[in-house]
Design a protein around this motif. Structure first.
Motif, PDB file in Angstrom:
ATOM      1  N   MET A  44       0.854  -1.238  -0.272  1.00  6.67           N
ATOM      2  CA  MET A  44      -0.077   0.064  -0.005  1.00  6.67           C
ATOM      3  C   MET A  44       0.982   1.296   0.041  1.00  6.67           C
ATOM      4  O   MET A  44       0.462   2.447  -0.477  1.00  6.67           O
ATOM      5  CB  MET A  44      -0.873  -0.331   0.783  1.00  6.67           C
ATOM      6  N   ASP A  45       2.710   0.811   0.260  1.00  6.49           N
ATOM      7  CA  ASP A  45       2.483   2.063  -0.070  1.00  6.49           C
ATOM      8  C   ASP A  45       3.325   2.214  -1.391  1.00  6.49           C
ATOM      9  O   ASP A  45       3.977   3.812  -1.170  1.00  6.49           O
ATOM     10  CB  ASP A  45       4.528   2.309   1.306  1.00  6.49           C
ATOM     11  N   VAL A  46       2.879   1.607  -1.837  1.00 12.33           N
ATOM     12  CA  VAL A  46       3.129   2.149  -3.415  1.00 12.33           C
ATOM     13  C   VAL A  46       2.118   3.517  -3.965  1.00 12.33           C
ATOM     14  O   VAL A  46       0.890   3.759  -3.699  1.00 12.33           O
ATOM     15  CB  VAL A  46       2.477   1.141  -4.471  1.00 12.33           C
ATOM     16  N   GLY A  47       2.813   4.750  -4.820  1.00 12.14           N
ATOM     17  CA  GLY A  47       2.291   6.190  -4.675  1.00 12.14           C
ATOM     18  C   GLY A  47       1.643   5.639  -5.851  1.00 12.14           C
ATOM     19  O   GLY A  47       1.332   4.949  -6.813  1.00 12.14           O
ATOM     20  N   GLN A  48       0.859   6.039  -6.018  1.00 14.57           N
ATOM     21  CA  GLN A  48      -0.411   6.567  -6.920  1.00 14.57           C
ATOM     22  C   GLN A  48       0.274   6.908  -8.459  1.00 14.57           C
ATOM     23  O   GLN A  48       1.585   8.185  -8.290  1.00 14.57           O
ATOM     24  CB  GLN A  48      -1.798   8.162  -6.651  1.00 14.57           C
TER      25      GLN A  48
END
Length: 205
Positions: free
Chosen positions: A87-91
């Motif tokens: 979930m730390d992967v950014g938009q």
């Protein structure tokens, strides 16, 4: 009903022993599921692995499916760290980077928890076992769908859900090959093939 005649300290000790016994059974189930698979595993085999009698096992769990649910819930909780990394992967992150965010941690988790593969990698289990392993499978599906939605912002939620389902099936198909690879080099090569397969699918989806 709690017996008021039993001192609170004694009740707490009994409760602690019972909780530890349940954890022992769940750990034993992970071993048996990994070695035999969910269908061939039996409560007798799980009890033997835990070093207890089947009767003792049934004091805590009513069936194999009941144990599988407890193990699935345990893995779902253990995966919280993996999900956070994902979930730390950014938009706006590229498809390739998003795939790396999922595949690397998931392979590592599967290698560290052999019983996880038995619950996660199978989609053709009997109905009672499917229901039992739902917590960990739902946790993974939600995580993957959320990540896919970040780089497929124009797609409807139903499309994202379907794409996530197919992507997870690709991972399920490859995961046994990866975790059972005879050496690290072969494992790395198979993991690279998995990344390629996912990238090819998600690019065209």
């Amino acid at each position: 009903m709690t017996d008021p005649a039993v001192p609170i300290r004694t009740r707490r000790k009994r409760q602690a022993r019972g909780e530890e016994r349940m954890r022992e059974i769940v750990r034993a189930a992970a071993v048996v599921f990994a070695e035999r698979g969910p269908e061939a595993a039996t409560t007798n085999a799980i009890a033997a692995e835990a070093g207890i009698s089947p009767g003792s096992l049934y004091q805590f769990f009513s069936s194999k499916a009941d144990i599988a649910r407890a193990l699935s819930e345990h893995y779902a909780a253990e995966l919280s760290g993996v999900r956070q990394t994902i979930m730390d992967v950014g938009q706006g992150t590229s498809i390739e980077a998003s795939i790396d965010a999922v595949v690397g941690p998931l392979v590592a988790f599967s290698l560290a928890h052999p019983g996880f593969k038995a619950l996660f990698a199978r989609s053709d289990l009997p109905a009672d076992m499917r229901d039992a392993v739902a917590p960990v499978q739902q946790a993974m599906h939600q995580t993957v769908a959320t990540l896919i939605a970040r780089f497929m912002t124009e797609r409807e939620s139903a499309d994202v859900d379907r794409i996530a389902t197919v992507a997870i099936q690709i991972v399920r198909g490859m995961m046994p090959l990866i975790t059972e690879a005879p050496d690290p080099a072969t494992r790395d090569a198979l993991t690279a093939e998995l990344r390629t397969a996912l990238a090819g699918y998600l690019t065209r989806a």
